[in-house]
Design a protein around this motif. Structure first.
Motif, PDB file in Angstrom:
ATOM      1  N   SER A   1       0.337   6.493  -3.700  1.00 43.49           N
ATOM      2  CA  SER A   1      -1.021   5.975  -3.528  1.00 43.49           C
ATOM      3  C   SER A   1      -2.010   7.052  -3.078  1.00 43.49           C
ATOM      4  CB  SER A   1      -1.017   4.814  -2.537  1.00 43.49           C
ATOM      5  OG  SER A   1      -0.080   3.862  -2.912  1.00 43.49           O
TER       6      SER A   1
ATOM      7  N   LYS B   1      -0.731   3.574   3.693  1.00 47.21           N
ATOM      8  CA  LYS B   1      -0.837   2.675   2.531  1.00 47.21           C
ATOM      9  C   LYS B   1      -0.755   1.212   2.954  1.00 47.21           C
ATOM     10  CE  LYS B   1       3.920   2.481   0.897  1.00 47.21           C
ATOM     11  NZ  LYS B   1       4.883   2.832  -0.091  1.00 47.21           N
TER      12      LYS B   1
ATOM     13  N   VAL C   1      -6.114  -5.494   0.679  1.00 43.34           N
ATOM     14  CA  VAL C   1      -6.051  -6.344  -0.505  1.00 43.34           C
ATOM     15  C   VAL C   1      -7.023  -7.473  -0.188  1.00 43.34           C
ATOM     16  CG1 VAL C   1      -4.621  -8.001  -1.752  1.00 43.34           C
ATOM     17  CG2 VAL C   1      -3.723  -5.727  -1.231  1.00 43.34           C
TER      18      VAL C   1
ATOM     19  N   THR D   1      -2.833  -4.705   3.625  1.00 42.97           N
ATOM     20  CA  THR D   1      -1.618  -5.179   2.944  1.00 42.97           C
ATOM     21  C   THR D   1      -0.567  -5.680   3.943  1.00 42.97           C
ATOM     22  OG1 THR D   1      -2.037  -3.277   1.570  1.00 42.97           O
ATOM     23  CG2 THR D   1      -0.060  -4.499   1.088  1.00 42.97           C
TER      24      THR D   1
ATOM     25  N   ASP E   1       5.237  -2.986   0.340  1.00 45.89           N
ATOM     26  CA  ASP E   1       4.699  -2.757  -1.003  1.00 45.89           C
ATOM     27  C   ASP E   1       4.676  -4.028  -1.836  1.00 45.89           C
ATOM     28  OD1 ASP E   1       4.837  -0.217  -0.177  1.00 45.89           O
ATOM     29  OD2 ASP E   1       6.093   0.539  -1.792  1.00 45.89           O
TER      30      ASP E   1
ATOM     31  N   THR F   1       2.100  -3.374  -4.557  1.00 42.21           N
ATOM     32  CA  THR F   1       0.826  -2.731  -4.214  1.00 42.21           C
ATOM     33  C   THR F   1       0.915  -1.204  -4.254  1.00 42.21           C
ATOM     34  OG1 THR F   1       1.334  -2.841  -1.873  1.00 42.21           O
ATOM     35  CG2 THR F   1       0.013  -4.640  -2.789  1.00 42.21           C
TER      36      THR F   1
ATOM     37  N   TRP G   1      -0.904   1.013  -8.994  1.00 42.74           N
ATOM     38  CA  TRP G   1      -2.358   0.796  -8.991  1.00 42.74           C
ATOM     39  C   TRP G   1      -2.781  -0.454  -9.756  1.00 42.74           C
ATOM     40  CZ3 TRP G   1      -5.097   2.483  -5.282  1.00 42.74           C
ATOM     41  CH2 TRP G   1      -4.875   3.729  -4.709  1.00 42.74           C
TER      42      TRP G   1
ATOM     43  N   ASP H   1      -1.096  -3.245 -10.244  1.00 40.00           N
ATOM     44  CA  ASP H   1      -0.772  -4.425  -9.441  1.00 40.00           C
ATOM     45  C   ASP H   1      -1.667  -4.509  -8.203  1.00 40.00           C
ATOM     46  OD1 ASP H   1       1.243  -5.401 -11.009  1.00 40.00           O
ATOM     47  OD2 ASP H   1       2.700  -5.537  -9.364  1.00 40.00           O
ATOM     48  N   TYR H   2      -1.951  -3.354  -7.604  1.00 39.77           N
ATOM     49  CA  TYR H   2      -2.788  -3.332  -6.402  1.00 39.77           C
ATOM     50  C   TYR H   2      -4.177  -3.898  -6.727  1.00 39.77           C
ATOM     51  CZ  TYR H   2      -5.737  -1.585  -2.665  1.00 39.77           C
ATOM     52  OH  TYR H   2      -6.647  -1.511  -1.644  1.00 39.77           O
TER      53      TYR H   2
ATOM     54  N   ASN I   1      -6.100  -7.610  -5.600  1.00 42.50           N
ATOM     55  CA  ASN I   1      -7.454  -7.743  -5.051  1.00 42.50           C
ATOM     56  C   ASN I   1      -8.264  -8.771  -5.837  1.00 42.50           C
ATOM     57  OD1 ASN I   1      -8.427  -5.785  -2.830  1.00 42.50           O
ATOM     58  ND2 ASN I   1      -6.922  -4.639  -4.021  1.00 42.50           N
TER      59      ASN I   1
END
Ligand code: UTP
Length: 289
Positions: A17, A26, A31, A36, A131, A254, A257, A259-260, A264
């Motif tokens: 990340s 991280k 989110v 997270t 994660d 997460t 990128w 999926d992260y 959101n």
């Protein structure tokens, strides 16, 4: 027996990340409106877990601070009369007991879990990796706890992944003994699609017993010179002491990128105050077809 403690290892470097994680852990990347790690702690709390053991390093103390009171900020919110936010901010400090142990060298996920040995003592416990966020169903870790307690065995959480993605995960060799429940016979760390024994991938949810510590202590460093949790789980599997449960619900990794960012958007779309404007904006960003 109840499971009271969860170990959440947060001492890693978060290299996937970067550059966002150069100074911000991280686990603290937001989110939607929360970091997270708060989703992970909330998942644990919903199952009745009362004690969170963070395995942390000296650069990421901000994580445990997030779960403590911030009296200066609370005084400001009180003065402003912002009761709603005051409650929201306080609530985070009241969720669970926080215990922090240090991982002085980043020697891998297995080593991080081993650092919690003295706090866990002789009880079964959960391990959750920040994660992976799981939603839209009963809490992921609860799905494992029920099986672990009835079968009296350690259990890992898995999801079915497309075969072309198996090389990102620890993949199980396993036999289904009841719907979505498996006896684990072995596992391969990040196999090539053609070598993978299945498409059942371990995600960051485990219910373990203290027997894991003996295996971790006796392990020689594996891949990358690290003490791998997977290697210790492999030993449990060889002793027929490991089960797996296919987790239900929607999952976001997460550390990835796509999926992260999707996580959101997923949460923002559920916020009535943002939803229609967000949809409009997203539409305008898409190229006309
Ligand atoms: P990862 O390998 O996914 O995390 O470990 P990482 O090292 O932070 O991230 P990348 O791969 O470089 O982007 C899974 C979890 O275990 C923790 C990490 O913080 C992460 O939450 N971890 C990993 C430790 O606590 N200590 C370690 O030595 C390694």
């Amino acid at each position: 027996m109840k499971i009271r403690k969860v170990v959440i290892p947060v001492a890693g470097w978060g290299t996937r990340s970067l550059p966002a994680t150069k100074n911000v852990p991280k686990e603290m990347l937001p989110v939607y409106k929360k970091p997270t790690v708060q989703y992970v702690v909330e998942e644990a709390m919903q199952t009745g877990i009362t004690d969170v053991v963070f395995v942390n390093n000296q650069n990421k103390r901000i994580i445990e601070d997030h779960f403590d009171y911030n009296l200066a900020l609370e005084a400001v919110l009180e003065r402003m009369g912002n009761k709603e936010m005051l409650q929201e901010v306080r609530k985070v400090a009241q969720m669970v007991n926080i215990i922090t142990v240090r991982q002085k060298e980043q020697l891998g996920l297995g080593h991080a879990v081993l650092c919690a040995k003295e706090v866990i003592k002789d009880e079964p416990f959960a391990v959750m990796v920040g994660d992976d966020l799981l939603f839209d169903h009963e809490p992921g870790i609860k799905q494992l706890m029920e099986v672990a307690l009835t079968e009296n065995m350690p259990v890992v959480g898995v999801v079915d992944v497309p075969r072309e993605k198996v090389s990102r995960y620890g993949i199980l060799q396993a036999e289904e003994f009841a719907p979505d429940m498996y006896r684990v016979r072995g596992m391969m760390e990040k196999p090539r699609p053609e070598d993978a024994p299945s498409t059942l991938a371990m995600v960051g949810r485990y219910v373990l017993t203290p027997e894991i510590f003996t295996h971790l202590e006796n392990l020689a460093p594996g891949k990358g010179g690290e003490i791998q949790l997977t290697d210790a789980l492999q030993l449990l599997a060889k002793e027929n002491r490991l089960l797996a449960v296919k987790l239900k619900g929607r999952r976001f990794d997460t550390g990835d990128w796509v999926d992260y960012l999707s996580a959101n958007i997923y949460f923002a779309l559920q916020d009535k105050a943002l939803r229609s404007e967000l949809i409009e904006n997203l539409r305008s960003l898409l190229p006309a077809s």
